[in-house]
Motif scaffolding. Structure first.
Motif, PDB file in Angstrom:
ATOM      1  N   ARG A   1       0.849  -1.201   0.000  1.00 20.91           N
ATOM      2  CA  ARG A   1       0.000   0.000   0.000  1.00 20.91           C
ATOM      3  C   ARG A   1       0.884   1.250   0.000  1.00 20.91           C
ATOM      4  O   ARG A   1       0.672   2.178  -0.773  1.00 20.91           O
ATOM      5  N   TYR A   2       1.878   1.254   0.872  1.00 24.69           N
ATOM      6  CA  TYR A   2       2.781   2.407   0.961  1.00 24.69           C
ATOM      7  C   TYR A   2       3.519   2.620  -0.359  1.00 24.69           C
ATOM      8  O   TYR A   2       3.606   3.740  -0.867  1.00 24.69           O
ATOM      9  N   LEU A   3       4.029   1.531  -0.934  1.00 26.14           N
ATOM     10  CA  LEU A   3       4.820   1.643  -2.162  1.00 26.14           C
ATOM     11  C   LEU A   3       3.966   2.181  -3.310  1.00 26.14           C
ATOM     12  O   LEU A   3       4.439   2.977  -4.121  1.00 26.14           O
ATOM     13  N   TYR A   4       2.725   1.743  -3.361  1.00 24.55           N
ATOM     14  CA  TYR A   4       1.853   2.182  -4.442  1.00 24.55           C
ATOM     15  C   TYR A   4       1.580   3.677  -4.336  1.00 24.55           C
ATOM     16  O   TYR A   4       1.732   4.421  -5.305  1.00 24.55           O
ATOM     17  N   HIS A   5       1.232   4.109  -3.137  1.00 26.84           N
ATOM     18  CA  HIS A   5       0.857   5.514  -2.975  1.00 26.84           C
ATOM     19  C   HIS A   5       2.057   6.457  -2.978  1.00 26.84           C
ATOM     20  O   HIS A   5       1.966   7.567  -3.471  1.00 26.84           O
ATOM     21  N   SER A   6       3.172   6.011  -2.431  1.00 24.75           N
ATOM     22  CA  SER A   6       4.284   6.938  -2.252  1.00 24.75           C
ATOM     23  C   SER A   6       5.354   6.793  -3.311  1.00 24.75           C
ATOM     24  O   SER A   6       6.118   7.721  -3.565  1.00 24.75           O
ATOM     25  N   ARG A   7       5.481   5.615  -3.907  1.00 23.82           N
ATOM     26  CA  ARG A   7       6.594   5.406  -4.821  1.00 23.82           C
ATOM     27  C   ARG A   7       6.143   4.975  -6.213  1.00 23.82           C
ATOM     28  O   ARG A   7       6.986   4.699  -7.068  1.00 23.82           O
ATOM     29  N   GLY A   8       4.824   4.874  -6.419  1.00 27.75           N
ATOM     30  CA  GLY A   8       4.339   4.458  -7.731  1.00 27.75           C
ATOM     31  C   GLY A   8       4.721   3.030  -8.072  1.00 27.75           C
ATOM     32  O   GLY A   8       4.724   2.635  -9.229  1.00 27.75           O
ATOM     33  N   VAL A   9       5.084   2.255  -7.062  1.00 31.48           N
ATOM     34  CA  VAL A   9       5.456   0.863  -7.306  1.00 31.48           C
ATOM     35  C   VAL A   9       4.185   0.033  -7.427  1.00 31.48           C
ATOM     36  O   VAL A   9       3.294   0.121  -6.596  1.00 31.48           O
ATOM     37  N   ASP A  10       4.122  -0.731  -8.479  1.00 27.66           N
ATOM     38  CA  ASP A  10       2.932  -1.490  -8.817  1.00 27.66           C
ATOM     39  C   ASP A  10       3.158  -2.953  -8.472  1.00 27.66           C
ATOM     40  O   ASP A  10       3.826  -3.673  -9.207  1.00 27.66           O
ATOM     41  N   CYS A  11       2.639  -3.374  -7.329  1.00 28.50           N
ATOM     42  CA  CYS A  11       2.853  -4.770  -6.950  1.00 28.50           C
ATOM     43  C   CYS A  11       1.767  -5.257  -6.007  1.00 28.50           C
ATOM     44  O   CYS A  11       1.062  -4.464  -5.398  1.00 28.50           O
ATOM     45  N   THR A  12       1.660  -6.554  -5.898  1.00 27.51           N
ATOM     46  CA  THR A  12       0.761  -7.148  -4.915  1.00 27.51           C
ATOM     47  C   THR A  12       1.614  -7.567  -3.709  1.00 27.51           C
ATOM     48  O   THR A  12       2.833  -7.722  -3.842  1.00 27.51           O
ATOM     49  N   PRO A  13       0.990  -7.768  -2.544  1.00 31.34           N
ATOM     50  CA  PRO A  13       1.768  -8.204  -1.382  1.00 31.34           C
ATOM     51  C   PRO A  13       2.514  -9.518  -1.651  1.00 31.34           C
ATOM     52  O   PRO A  13       3.567  -9.764  -1.069  1.00 31.34           O
ATOM     53  N   GLU A  14       1.985 -10.337  -2.555  1.00 31.06           N
ATOM     54  CA  GLU A  14       2.625 -11.614  -2.866  1.00 31.06           C
ATOM     55  C   GLU A  14       4.004 -11.434  -3.467  1.00 31.06           C
ATOM     56  O   GLU A  14       4.858 -12.305  -3.349  1.00 31.06           O
ATOM     57  N   GLN A  15       4.225 -10.306  -4.139  1.00 33.17           N
ATOM     58  CA  GLN A  15       5.526 -10.088  -4.792  1.00 33.17           C
ATOM     59  C   GLN A  15       6.592  -9.601  -3.823  1.00 33.17           C
ATOM     60  O   GLN A  15       7.758  -9.499  -4.180  1.00 33.17           O
ATOM     61  N   ILE A  16       6.176  -9.283  -2.608  1.00 32.92           N
ATOM     62  CA  ILE A  16       7.108  -8.685  -1.637  1.00 32.92           C
ATOM     63  C   ILE A  16       7.766  -9.763  -0.776  1.00 32.92           C
ATOM     64  O   ILE A  16       7.101 -10.667  -0.283  1.00 32.92           O
ATOM     65  N   ILE A  17       9.074  -9.667  -0.626  1.00 35.11           N
ATOM     66  CA  ILE A  17       9.835 -10.542   0.281  1.00 35.11           C
ATOM     67  C   ILE A  17      10.490  -9.642   1.321  1.00 35.11           C
ATOM     68  O   ILE A  17      11.202  -8.705   0.967  1.00 35.11           O
ATOM     69  N   ILE A  18      10.241  -9.959   2.592  1.00 29.30           N
ATOM     70  CA  ILE A  18      10.839  -9.185   3.681  1.00 29.30           C
ATOM     71  C   ILE A  18      12.195  -9.801   4.025  1.00 29.30           C
ATOM     72  O   ILE A  18      12.324 -11.021   4.055  1.00 29.30           O
ATOM     73  N   GLY A  19      13.168  -8.970   4.303  1.00 31.33           N
ATOM     74  CA  GLY A  19      14.482  -9.483   4.691  1.00 31.33           C
ATOM     75  C   GLY A  19      15.169  -8.551   5.675  1.00 31.33           C
ATOM     76  O   GLY A  19      14.610  -7.525   6.066  1.00 31.33           O
ATOM     77  N   SER A  20      16.402  -8.920   6.055  1.00 27.50           N
ATOM     78  CA  SER A  20      17.094  -8.176   7.110  1.00 27.50           C
ATOM     79  C   SER A  20      17.986  -7.068   6.577  1.00 27.50           C
ATOM     80  O   SER A  20      18.672  -6.424   7.346  1.00 27.50           O
ATOM     81  N   GLY A  21      18.028  -6.891   5.281  1.00 27.93           N
ATOM     82  CA  GLY A  21      18.896  -5.850   4.734  1.00 27.93           C
ATOM     83  C   GLY A  21      19.428  -6.285   3.386  1.00 27.93           C
ATOM     84  O   GLY A  21      19.247  -7.429   2.962  1.00 27.93           O
ATOM     85  N   THR A  22      20.110  -5.367   2.739  1.00 28.39           N
ATOM     86  CA  THR A  22      20.679  -5.644   1.428  1.00 28.39           C
ATOM     87  C   THR A  22      21.623  -6.845   1.497  1.00 28.39           C
ATOM     88  O   THR A  22      21.635  -7.687   0.608  1.00 28.39           O
ATOM     89  N   GLU A  23      22.413  -6.921   2.585  1.00 25.01           N
ATOM     90  CA  GLU A  23      23.362  -8.017   2.759  1.00 25.01           C
ATOM     91  C   GLU A  23      22.675  -9.367   2.669  1.00 25.01           C
ATOM     92  O   GLU A  23      23.267 -10.361   2.272  1.00 25.01           O
ATOM     93  N   GLN A  24      21.432  -9.398   3.134  1.00 25.74           N
ATOM     94  CA  GLN A  24      20.742 -10.674   3.227  1.00 25.74           C
ATOM     95  C   GLN A  24      19.891 -10.924   1.981  1.00 25.74           C
ATOM     96  O   GLN A  24      19.778 -12.065   1.519  1.00 25.74           O
ATOM     97  N   LEU A  25      19.292  -9.886   1.414  1.00 28.26           N
ATOM     98  CA  LEU A  25      18.411 -10.067   0.255  1.00 28.26           C
ATOM     99  C   LEU A  25      19.190 -10.238  -1.057  1.00 28.26           C
ATOM    100  O   LEU A  25      18.799 -11.038  -1.911  1.00 28.26           O
ATOM    101  N   MET A  26      20.276  -9.507  -1.209  1.00 27.14           N
ATOM    102  CA  MET A  26      21.014  -9.568  -2.477  1.00 27.14           C
ATOM    103  C   MET A  26      21.529 -10.969  -2.813  1.00 27.14           C
ATOM    104  O   MET A  26      21.398 -11.399  -3.964  1.00 27.14           O
ATOM    105  N   PRO A  27      22.091 -11.703  -1.850  1.00 25.86           N
ATOM    106  CA  PRO A  27      22.527 -13.059  -2.196  1.00 25.86           C
ATOM    107  C   PRO A  27      21.378 -13.932  -2.713  1.00 25.86           C
ATOM    108  O   PRO A  27      21.583 -14.771  -3.594  1.00 25.86           O
TER     109      PRO A  27
END
Lengths: 473, 473
Positions: free
Chosen positions: A157-183
């Motif tokens: 919801r935040y991304l859509y309204h504030s950043r114009g990012v078009d996605c569903t919650p299913e596309q989102i992966i939560i992680g601990s930081g770039t160090e952890q998500l990038m690998p």
């Protein structure tokens, strides 16, 4: 009873069974009891030592569990073969701090620091109190490996309204930081992917590529952002960019380059853009610049962002938005991976966002940082034209360039000697270039008073004097 | 004013500057305004549209920031070259849960679940309240990349007293779980390391090796634990083991094997043991079995553990103890990596441990789990000899073996149809073997009542009847 000698001290604090266990164990490890020797029965040994049979049973059970003896049902207990090994005596000594911070630093212009005085502790505590409760005890167990739906919904919801990012919650992966998500992204894109990175760029990401044995081709960044023409000529199929506020130069990727970049990505099936939108919340002029992800027709943008700047660096909640094509691959590959983000924290943040506190906090912080930025640029202006700056449209740092014959290194050194830590731009390049000395000056963590005095002190250290005051065009 | 046509609706809610910005932007992207065309000056356009000059300035600033126009000082604003690109309309729709849990599961014998009723919510809340406070605002910033000293000190103290682990706080690295720490270990050990793993073993670790392009040689596990002789013959220089309570078989590595394993490790300079001590807190007979790390003379053991079992799986705090030789390498390699564990959580846990609540909690939980285990084995005994079990010395699951002509798969299927989820041992092997059907039966998350009725239900589903009651030798 031949070689089995056990001395018990019944006044000692150590339980009897443990004394028995210990002496037999030592006799076995030291070879005093031969391999295969049958131990006395529990009853016999109990009578001999004048202790209860249960005591012997406990001692034998421990020896059995640790494999010093074996048990043959209805026959008895036998000494097992043990290779010789000396037990090492622990040498633990509570020691002093490993944090050997340089003590002389009194002012740190770190681009990663935030304003600590404005964090809504009371509100955060309220949500923590609500979440850490018997009634939500199921939160003790592991949740959705992608992150709980509550927080992913709020982020979408935040991304859509504030950043114009078009996605569903299913596309989102939560992680601990770039160090952890990038690998994880690197795994997803396969072993044949070749990466392009911004130069100068974000050192952490470069290290992640290196640690994951991936080639990363540096692409020049100029005043319009990454040089897309150079990218087109490079042998890379994935590019890592910071378009909203290039790190470290602070440049905003121009519209022409944005379009060119998206077209580059959609021109081949295996081309991807990794868009790191790390501090886009803080833009001080006009509307926020929409994310590349929202402009993307071809499902080619992997969008990354974090709460490090908008809430606190130590929260360690970041997220990525995967295009559909990668989402399926992700689900298959990482089915055994749990989310690395504590679930209680996910729900504290979700509650905080759902009730509108995150937007309010951002609005407040935008004003705070704008004020600090204004103080910083006002403090720098009197030193023009010997000192100039750029990258002040967004984020929490600017680039200050010094027009002098001294080298970047020399200027850094002078600052350090005066207790001021600044960050030379060359440190963020794959190889230093011969340019005018430039520094990242972060203002997020400093008070307006400190900013003023720190700039004055820095200029004094560099022997740069105020020119007649002029306003910047 | 030639081609620039702007229509303003002064009654609309959209700010005027945004209306102006939007129309010019569209005209540029649609090619209606030719590249290089000079835009009217702010004053002229302001007069023409009867709006303030500031409004025009805002609109131009936004266009400038997004790179649609360029500015030449003292000359004016010019249309930039933009490749054509259609903006995609957002299609975000709040959607339903992605958690499509099988609804029919009423009983889950998951080995990963814990007892949720015994968690000290009130105490945890108290420490959270203390930590989430203005007075500790510096905790908002990043801390020590290895984890804050406060928590590492508590862990070192705990490990020394409870696990015989001999280390200083400096050797401890805090992380978010095996998923996150293992890849760092893999980097540390270099690209030429070859790994041996237990078979059957912990699937997560196997996936981590696979995802990091590392070979992992399966080594058979028997009733004494991993077959060290087979390891000696394998071409591996690092072995990943769970000696205190082998996952999944529940075997405790025998003393003979322990010694042999440590000797294997110290026989070569590049040999290492990764000791995963994931649930060693829960041992139900005699003294706890000391960790391999404490017996190690040669600085060859990398010790891994977690608070997932002892506190909660969703806390996501794990740690590793690095031997000195690797610690130096770690510091050099991962200087840019921040700790992935939220700092507030680190301090909540450190406070909880420092005041002795962790030990007390463990003592309480040991009793709770012992009671549950007792209920489970008592429930199973009447079905002997058709059903037997092993691995009950420690941890939160046992292995139940069914002596039947039906296959493991068939039995699993029957259980699932009855709403009972059990975990076939073959799933944890690199390749299924033709053995008697065996299952991991976790008891941590189930109440004693549920355990009793669930076992009865499971046996009924499998058509196994109670034999005359007998006690187990």
């Amino acid at each position: 009873m031949e070689m089995l000698v056990i001395e018990l001290d019944k006044k000692e604090e150590i339980p009897l069974y443990e004394q028995i266990y210990e002496q037999i164990r030592i006799d076995i490890t030291e070879g005093k009891l031969p391999i295969g020797m049958k131990l006395p029965s529990k009853r016999k040994l109990g009578e001999f030592l004048a202790v209860s049979q249960t005591t012997i049973e406990q001692a034998y059970a421990q020896l059995l569990a640790e494999g010093f003896i074996s048990s043959i049902p209805r026959k008895g207990f036998y000494v097992q073969a043990i290779e010789e090994l000396a037990y090492v005596e622990p040498t633990y000594q509570p020691s002093k701090s490993s944090l050997t911070k340089e003590k002389c630093v009194t002012i740190d212009f770190s681009p990663g620091d935030i304003d600590m005085d404005s964090f809504p502790f009371a509100l955060w505590r309220k949500y923590a109190k609500e979440v850490i409760d018997e009634s939500s005890k199921s939160l003790l167990l592991l949740g959705d490996p992608h992150g709980d739906l509550e927080i992913r919904r709020e982020i979408a919801r935040y991304l859509y309204h504030s950043r114009g990012v078009d996605c569903t919650p299913e596309q989102i992966i939560i992680g601990s930081g770039t160090e952890q998500l990038m690998p994880l992204v690197i795994r997803l894109l396969g072993e044949h992917a070749t990466y392009a990175i911004e130069d100068p760029g974000y050192p952490l990401t470069h290290h992640v590529f290196f640690h994951n044995d991936r080639q990363a081709i540096p692409i020049k960044v100029d005043e319009e952002g990454i040089d897309v023409q150079a990218l087109q000529q490079a042998e890379a199929n994935v590019v890592y960019v910071t378009p909203s506020h290039q790190f470290p130069t602070g440049t905003v990727l121009s519209a022409a380059r944005r379009t060119a970049l998206l077209n580059w990505a959609s021109s081949h099936e295996d081309h991807f853009i990794i868009e790191d939108d790390y501090d886009s919340e803080f833009r001080y002029a006009g509307r926020p610049i929409p994310a590349l992800q929202g402009m993307d027709k071809g499902d080619n943008v992997i969008y990354l962002s974090t709460f490090s700047k908008s809430l606190m660096p130590s929260l360690r909640i970041a997220y990525m938005v995967l295009p559909q094509v990668l989402l399926k691959r992700y689900r298959e590959a990482f089915i055994h991976y749990s989310s690395t983000v504590p679930r209680l924290d996910q729900h504290i943040l979700a509650g905080f966002m759902a009730d509108g506190h995150f937007s309010r906090h951002l609005n407040k912080m935008r004003k705070t940082y704008r004020r600090k930025l204004h103080t910083l640029t006002e403090a720098l202006l009197p030193y023009a034209p010997r000192v100039s700056f750029s990258g002040e449209e967004a984020g929490m740092h600017i680039i200050v360039t010094v027009h002098t014959t001294l080298s970047e290194e020399k200027l850094s050194q002078k600052a350090t000697e005066a207790g001021i830590r600044i960050y030379g731009l060359n440190k963020y390049r794959t190889s230093p270039v011969d340019q005018e000395p430039s520094f990242l000056i972060g203002f997020g963590g400093l008070s307006t008073e400190t900013i003023k005095t720190a700039i004055e002190k820095l200029m004094a250290v560099w022997s740069i004097k105020k020119e007649c005051r002029q306003s910047r065009t």
